[in-house]
Design an enzyme around this catalytic site. Sequence first.
Site, PDB file in Angstrom:
ATOM      1  N   GLU A  98       0.819  -1.210   0.000  1.00  0.00           N
ATOM      2  CA  GLU A  98       0.000   0.000   0.000  1.00  0.00           C
ATOM      3  C   GLU A  98       0.848   1.253   0.000  1.00  0.00           C
ATOM      4  O   GLU A  98       1.960   1.261   0.493  1.00  0.00           O
ATOM      5  CB  GLU A  98      -0.868   0.046   1.256  1.00  0.00           C
ATOM      6  N   CYS A 119       7.775  -6.250  15.644  1.00  0.00           N
ATOM      7  CA  CYS A 119       7.371  -5.432  16.792  1.00  0.00           C
ATOM      8  C   CYS A 119       6.008  -5.927  17.272  1.00  0.00           C
ATOM      9  O   CYS A 119       5.132  -6.228  16.456  1.00  0.00           O
ATOM     10  CB  CYS A 119       7.315  -3.958  16.413  1.00  0.00           C
ATOM     11  N   CYS A 158       2.607  -4.328  16.028  1.00  0.00           N
ATOM     12  CA  CYS A 158       2.475  -3.952  14.612  1.00  0.00           C
ATOM     13  C   CYS A 158       1.867  -5.082  13.794  1.00  0.00           C
ATOM     14  O   CYS A 158       2.273  -6.243  13.926  1.00  0.00           O
ATOM     15  CB  CYS A 158       3.846  -3.586  14.064  1.00  0.00           C
ATOM     16  N   GLY A 214       7.083  -2.520   6.057  1.00  0.00           N
ATOM     17  CA  GLY A 214       8.486  -2.938   5.991  1.00  0.00           C
ATOM     18  C   GLY A 214       9.428  -2.062   6.797  1.00  0.00           C
ATOM     19  O   GLY A 214       9.067  -0.987   7.260  1.00  0.00           O
ATOM     20  N   GLU A 215      10.633  -2.573   6.963  1.00  0.00           N
ATOM     21  CA  GLU A 215      11.693  -1.810   7.631  1.00  0.00           C
ATOM     22  C   GLU A 215      12.625  -1.295   6.530  1.00  0.00           C
ATOM     23  O   GLU A 215      13.411  -2.065   5.955  1.00  0.00           O
ATOM     24  CB  GLU A 215      12.432  -2.714   8.628  1.00  0.00           C
ATOM     25  N   SER A 269      11.742   6.277   8.071  1.00  0.00           N
ATOM     26  CA  SER A 269      11.413   5.831   9.428  1.00  0.00           C
ATOM     27  C   SER A 269      12.053   4.472   9.689  1.00  0.00           C
ATOM     28  O   SER A 269      11.964   3.562   8.869  1.00  0.00           O
ATOM     29  CB  SER A 269       9.887   5.712   9.565  1.00  0.00           C
ATOM     30  N   SER A 315      11.637   5.136  15.383  1.00  0.00           N
ATOM     31  CA  SER A 315      10.493   4.598  16.127  1.00  0.00           C
ATOM     32  C   SER A 315      11.000   4.167  17.490  1.00  0.00           C
ATOM     33  O   SER A 315      11.543   3.083  17.639  1.00  0.00           O
ATOM     34  CB  SER A 315       9.895   3.402  15.378  1.00  0.00           C
ATOM     35  N   LEU A 316      10.821   5.037  18.455  1.00  0.00           N
ATOM     36  CA  LEU A 316      11.398   4.783  19.775  1.00  0.00           C
ATOM     37  C   LEU A 316      10.431   3.950  20.627  1.00  0.00           C
ATOM     38  O   LEU A 316      10.760   2.866  21.081  1.00  0.00           O
ATOM     39  CB  LEU A 316      11.711   6.122  20.438  1.00  0.00           C
ATOM     40  N   HIS A 317       9.275   4.503  20.863  1.00  0.00           N
ATOM     41  CA  HIS A 317       8.173   3.822  21.569  1.00  0.00           C
ATOM     42  C   HIS A 317       8.474   3.435  23.015  1.00  0.00           C
ATOM     43  O   HIS A 317       7.589   2.988  23.731  1.00  0.00           O
ATOM     44  CB  HIS A 317       7.692   2.588  20.809  1.00  0.00           C
ATOM     45  N   CYS A 358      -4.862   1.520   8.665  1.00  0.00           N
ATOM     46  CA  CYS A 358      -5.038   0.134   8.260  1.00  0.00           C
ATOM     47  C   CYS A 358      -3.970  -0.700   8.927  1.00  0.00           C
ATOM     48  O   CYS A 358      -3.081  -0.170   9.582  1.00  0.00           O
ATOM     49  CB  CYS A 358      -4.955  -0.013   6.758  1.00  0.00           C
TER      50      CYS A 358
HETATM   51  N1  SAH Z   1       9.611  -0.203  10.007  1.00  0.00           N
HETATM   52  C1  SAH Z   1       9.703   1.209  10.125  1.00  0.00           C
HETATM   53  C2  SAH Z   1       8.745   1.931   9.218  1.00  0.00           C
HETATM   54  C3  SAH Z   1       7.371   1.365   9.068  1.00  0.00           C
HETATM   55  S1  SAH Z   1       6.358   1.368  10.500  1.00  0.00           S
HETATM   56  C4  SAH Z   1       9.539   1.619  11.570  1.00  0.00           C
HETATM   57  O1  SAH Z   1       9.205   0.775  12.378  1.00  0.00           O
HETATM   58  O2  SAH Z   1       9.777   2.787  11.850  1.00  0.00           O
HETATM   59  C5  SAH Z   1       6.015   3.098  10.630  1.00  0.00           C
HETATM   60  C6  SAH Z   1       5.572   3.521  12.010  1.00  0.00           C
HETATM   61  O3  SAH Z   1       4.282   2.972  12.318  1.00  0.00           O
HETATM   62  C7  SAH Z   1       6.478   3.084  13.131  1.00  0.00           C
HETATM   63  O4  SAH Z   1       6.741   4.143  14.007  1.00  0.00           O
HETATM   64  C8  SAH Z   1       5.642   2.012  13.782  1.00  0.00           C
HETATM   65  O5  SAH Z   1       6.060   1.787  15.074  1.00  0.00           O
HETATM   66  C9  SAH Z   1       4.266   2.575  13.657  1.00  0.00           C
HETATM   67  N2  SAH Z   1       3.159   1.637  13.897  1.00  0.00           N
HETATM   68  C10 SAH Z   1       3.099   0.336  13.593  1.00  0.00           C
HETATM   69  N3  SAH Z   1       1.916  -0.196  13.991  1.00  0.00           N
HETATM   70  C11 SAH Z   1       1.222   0.818  14.568  1.00  0.00           C
HETATM   71  C12 SAH Z   1      -0.070   0.903  15.186  1.00  0.00           C
HETATM   72  N4  SAH Z   1      -0.861  -0.145  15.261  1.00  0.00           N
HETATM   73  N5  SAH Z   1      -0.466   2.099  15.679  1.00  0.00           N
HETATM   74  C13 SAH Z   1       0.334   3.184  15.577  1.00  0.00           C
HETATM   75  N6  SAH Z   1       1.542   3.167  14.998  1.00  0.00           N
HETATM   76  C14 SAH Z   1       1.999   2.001  14.506  1.00  0.00           C
HETATM   77 FE1  SF4 Z   2       6.167  -2.843  12.062  1.00  0.00          FE
HETATM   78 FE2  SF4 Z   2       8.244  -1.138  11.618  1.00  0.00          FE
HETATM   79 FE3  SF4 Z   2       8.339  -2.980  13.587  1.00  0.00          FE
HETATM   80 FE4  SF4 Z   2       8.443  -3.768  11.048  1.00  0.00          FE
HETATM   81  S1  SF4 Z   2       9.957  -2.543  12.121  1.00  0.00           S
HETATM   82  S2  SF4 Z   2       7.247  -4.734  12.667  1.00  0.00           S
HETATM   83  S3  SF4 Z   2       7.058  -2.281  10.088  1.00  0.00           S
HETATM   84  S4  SF4 Z   2       6.918  -1.241  13.433  1.00  0.00           S
END
Ligand code: SAH
Ligand code: SF4
Length: 381
Positions: free
Chosen positions: A91, A123, A126, A191-192, A223, A246-248, A365
């Site tokens: 997408e 993650c 995700c 994807g990463e 990202s 993406s720290l979280h 989504c």
């Molecule tokens: N893999 C990369 C880029 C794709 S994910 C990364 O992890 O940064 C892009 C962003 O979407 C990341 O910050 C990820 O943590 C966040 N993300 C994934 N699932 C999510 C969800 N259910 N709600 C909010 N953010 C989400």
């Molecule tokens: Fe999702 Fe990004 Fe983690 Fe991959 S690296 S599982 S796309 S949040």
Amino acid sequence: MLPDIKSLAREALEAQFAAWRQPAYRVTQLLDWLYARRAAGWEVMTNLPQSLRAKLAENFSLQTLELVRKQGTADSTQKFLWRLRDRALVESVLIPANPALYGEASDRHTLCLSTQVGCAYGCKFCASGLDGWKRNLTPDEIVEQVLAVERARNAECRMPIENQSGAGQTTPHSALRAPRWIDNVVVMGMGEPLANYDNLLKALSIVNAPWGGGIGARKITISTSGLVPQIRRLAAEPFQFRLAVSLHGATDAVRNRLMPVNRKYPLLELIAACEEYQRQKGRMITFEYILIAGVNDAIEQARPLAALARKLFAKVNLIPYNQVAGLPWQRPAEDVCEAFLAALKKQKVAATLRREKGGDIDAACGQLRLRTERELAHFFT
Ligand code: SAH
Ligand code: SF4
């Protein structure tokens, strides 16, 4: 399988055309067809000799993405679902910075790109981690997301188009120049991106090139979940791309719980790599921090997060978690999110919180979650 023409940089095309004893201006013509007119086939390239078109077709593919489904209207966030040549689905999401609430044209658009089919990083929150990793996208599949969205968008909006093939000739739609819609790119889709480093860099250099997508490097944000060696490698590249990390979690305990990648590259190493990026590129880092109820939303977490952000001159984007079916995580209540934001601001950190209106939530989504115009605009201010 033939290499795709949109995986080649200008220099590679020049070398190929020189080997074929074609004049250099033919490369300019070809690039104009590919990136300014977004041609979907060789046959429309009417100013290239038939013999050259045949040679190109023998040696290169010219793939386009097949649009399977589109959600949203031209004035709001639009989600495009594409089918690739092996029938895998990815997408892209087009987000207006200022949605046209009163019928005016929305003035700026950001495209969110995918770089892999699935993701290997797993993650815990995700949706893409659920199905694992299938394959890397090729450079042309990444570049083509930009072109295909613009093609679809122009067809949909029936923009006035300039006929380049001369008076009296009928020209298929795909052969016409049309306005560009996309000003910003965020690589935050499926994807990463840094796990597909070479293809990503090749694609982004084409998206960035004046002869290609023409989108400035500072308008391109990558990202990452925190791949330390690749962050360091990116820091040494000549491009001024922005980095979103993406720290979280602001401690290893929280981050380990959410992101397996943290066991390989713990916070100390990640922050050191970010500092390196910061040193090379300037103030270009954003921390993404999903707020998940009872996991990372306690007000005490704001202090270590603020410390990291201040150290790196990073902005913090707070994103209330988007629920994923089948996963146990919940988004915190609104007042909890607001309090977390206030705590960061009190500690002198530039931070924003995505505030969604009811209907917008539907835009999120499984894998490509959407951000509000405010939040995305934050990357580019
Ligand atoms: N893999 C990369 C880029 C794709 S994910 C990364 O992890 O940064 C892009 C962003 O979407 C990341 O910050 C990820 O943590 C966040 N993300 C994934 N699932 C999510 C969800 N259910 N709600 C909010 N953010 C989400
Ligand atoms: Fe999702 Fe990004 Fe983690 Fe991959 S690296 S599982 S796309 S949040």
